[in-house]
Design an enzyme around this catalytic site. Sequence first.
Site, PDB file in Angstrom:
ATOM      1  N   ARG A 114       0.844  -1.193   0.000  1.00  0.00           N
ATOM      2  CA  ARG A 114       0.000   0.000   0.000  1.00  0.00           C
ATOM      3  C   ARG A 114       0.874   1.236   0.000  1.00  0.00           C
ATOM      4  O   ARG A 114       1.738   1.381   0.865  1.00  0.00           O
ATOM      5  CB  ARG A 114      -0.888   0.029   1.254  1.00  0.00           C
ATOM      6  CG  ARG A 114      -1.926  -1.013   1.270  1.00  0.00           C
ATOM      7  CD  ARG A 114      -3.033  -0.675   2.234  1.00  0.00           C
ATOM      8  NE  ARG A 114      -2.607  -0.267   3.568  1.00  0.00           N
ATOM      9  CZ  ARG A 114      -3.446   0.144   4.519  1.00  0.00           C
ATOM     10  NH1 ARG A 114      -4.731   0.220   4.271  1.00  0.00           N
ATOM     11  NH2 ARG A 114      -3.005   0.463   5.704  1.00  0.00           N
ATOM     12  N   THR A 118      -1.352   7.410  -0.441  1.00  0.00           N
ATOM     13  CA  THR A 118      -2.664   7.253  -1.101  1.00  0.00           C
ATOM     14  C   THR A 118      -3.407   6.005  -0.634  1.00  0.00           C
ATOM     15  O   THR A 118      -4.604   5.879  -0.876  1.00  0.00           O
ATOM     16  CB  THR A 118      -2.475   7.135  -2.620  1.00  0.00           C
ATOM     17  OG1 THR A 118      -1.747   5.913  -2.888  1.00  0.00           O
ATOM     18  CG2 THR A 118      -1.680   8.306  -3.176  1.00  0.00           C
ATOM     19  N   ASP A 210       0.166  -3.807  12.161  1.00  0.00           N
ATOM     20  CA  ASP A 210       0.648  -4.116  10.810  1.00  0.00           C
ATOM     21  C   ASP A 210       1.004  -5.606  10.753  1.00  0.00           C
ATOM     22  O   ASP A 210       1.993  -6.045  11.345  1.00  0.00           O
ATOM     23  CB  ASP A 210       1.872  -3.252  10.482  1.00  0.00           C
ATOM     24  CG  ASP A 210       2.297  -3.417   9.027  1.00  0.00           C
ATOM     25  OD1 ASP A 210       2.524  -4.574   8.586  1.00  0.00           O
ATOM     26  OD2 ASP A 210       2.396  -2.400   8.329  1.00  0.00           O
ATOM     27  N   ASP A 213       4.564  -6.563   9.394  1.00  0.00           N
ATOM     28  CA  ASP A 213       5.635  -6.260  10.352  1.00  0.00           C
ATOM     29  C   ASP A 213       5.627  -7.240  11.519  1.00  0.00           C
ATOM     30  O   ASP A 213       6.689  -7.649  12.010  1.00  0.00           O
ATOM     31  CB  ASP A 213       5.482  -4.828  10.882  1.00  0.00           C
ATOM     32  CG  ASP A 213       5.979  -3.796   9.883  1.00  0.00           C
ATOM     33  OD1 ASP A 213       6.752  -4.172   8.979  1.00  0.00           O
ATOM     34  OD2 ASP A 213       5.603  -2.623  10.011  1.00  0.00           O
TER      35      ASP A 213
HETATM   36  C1  PRP Z   1      -1.172  -4.872   4.265  1.00  0.00           C
HETATM   37  C2  PRP Z   1      -1.969  -6.152   4.322  1.00  0.00           C
HETATM   38  C3  PRP Z   1      -2.772  -6.099   3.065  1.00  0.00           C
HETATM   39  C4  PRP Z   1      -3.053  -4.628   2.934  1.00  0.00           C
HETATM   40  C5  PRP Z   1      -4.459  -4.384   3.391  1.00  0.00           C
HETATM   41  O1  PRP Z   1      -0.112  -5.003   3.424  1.00  0.00           O
HETATM   42  O2  PRP Z   1      -1.190  -7.298   4.413  1.00  0.00           O
HETATM   43  O3  PRP Z   1      -2.101  -6.584   1.921  1.00  0.00           O
HETATM   44  O4  PRP Z   1      -2.139  -3.943   3.776  1.00  0.00           O
HETATM   45  O5  PRP Z   1      -4.806  -3.076   3.198  1.00  0.00           O
HETATM   46  P1  PRP Z   1      -5.882  -2.606   2.119  1.00  0.00           P
HETATM   47  O6  PRP Z   1      -7.083  -3.491   2.304  1.00  0.00           O
HETATM   48  O7  PRP Z   1      -6.144  -1.174   2.510  1.00  0.00           O
HETATM   49  O8  PRP Z   1      -5.284  -2.728   0.750  1.00  0.00           O
HETATM   50  P2  PRP Z   1       1.024  -3.866   3.253  1.00  0.00           P
HETATM   51  O9  PRP Z   1       0.675  -2.991   2.098  1.00  0.00           O
HETATM   52  O10 PRP Z   1       1.249  -3.197   4.562  1.00  0.00           O
HETATM   53  O11 PRP Z   1       2.279  -4.708   2.797  1.00  0.00           O
HETATM   54  P3  PRP Z   1       3.082  -5.849   3.581  1.00  0.00           P
HETATM   55  O12 PRP Z   1       2.221  -7.090   3.614  1.00  0.00           O
HETATM   56  O13 PRP Z   1       4.297  -6.023   2.743  1.00  0.00           O
HETATM   57  O14 PRP Z   1       3.393  -5.366   4.969  1.00  0.00           O
HETATM   58  N1  URA Z   2      -2.638  -3.608   6.893  1.00  0.00           N
HETATM   59  C1  URA Z   2      -2.264  -4.102   8.104  1.00  0.00           C
HETATM   60  O1  URA Z   2      -1.296  -4.855   8.212  1.00  0.00           O
HETATM   61  N2  URA Z   2      -2.978  -3.721   9.175  1.00  0.00           N
HETATM   62  C2  URA Z   2      -4.046  -2.915   9.092  1.00  0.00           C
HETATM   63  O2  URA Z   2      -4.680  -2.617  10.123  1.00  0.00           O
HETATM   64  C3  URA Z   2      -4.411  -2.418   7.832  1.00  0.00           C
HETATM   65  C4  URA Z   2      -3.685  -2.794   6.741  1.00  0.00           C
END
Ligand code: PRP
Ligand code: URA
Length: 219
Positions: A114, A118, A210, A213
């Site tokens: 994400r 944005t 997160d 993380d």
């Molecule tokens: C997180 C999560 C989803 C997304 C959800 O990933 O694992 O993929 O956010 O958010 P959304 O419904 O608003 O799209 P992130 O983009 O943080 O990447 P990561 O898994 O690499 O930490």
């Molecule tokens: N992605 C995450 O990992 N946690 C949230 O709460 C939203 C998006």
Amino acid sequence: MIGKGEVTMFDSKVHVLDHPLLQHKLSRLRDENTGVKEFREIVSEIATLECYEATRDLPTQEVEIKTPVATGTFKVLAGKKLAIVPILRAGLGMVDGILTLIPSAKVGHIGLYRDPETLAPVEYYCKMPNDIAERDVIVLDPMLATGGSAVAAIHFMKNYGCKHIKLMNILAAPEGIKAVREAHPDVDIYVAAVDESLNDHGYIVPGLGDAGDRIFGTK
Ligand code: PRP
Ligand code: URA
């Protein structure tokens, strides 16, 4: 929070899996004191339990089996081709839990993150099994927040020719459920809980933080 059970809208269903074991494990994930090892293990366990429900409609066929006592006709899986597709990174945490129950499933990968400003999903990786179009697909991501990542990932799978797609999350916000239902009314969603809302940074409240993380220990 959305209550337990199934909510039907358009053609799809939202399966809120309220089993006590799932709820207990999810509460452990929510706790900020839960460390990376336990968090990772529990994400995998929840995926296994959710998989049990998400595969309830797998077709079976009758075969003859000779037990030590008698011969009878019994059900076995009809051999439907399945693929699981984790959204990187956090979806990776669910893969082993699913393969515990479906060891022959193939695994595709979609890399999305994400944009912090944005919140729009940005693609950085995609690798699918050659025969993905012939397979039933379960897209995996622990978190369904705005829904942007899941909506984009399901679009990718449809562009690959996939016709039967399910989405498996651990935790969702109402906004994400709505976005997926509107964009992909044919896709069933499996989730352990639907929380109250999103905060200004697009995080689920109360949520679990997160997921990527916490699975990979990167914060
Ligand atoms: C997180 C999560 C989803 C997304 C959800 O990933 O694992 O993929 O956010 O958010 P959304 O419904 O608003 O799209 P992130 O983009 O943080 O990447 P990561 O898994 O690499 O930490
Ligand atoms: N992605 C995450 O990992 N946690 C949230 O709460 C939203 C998006």
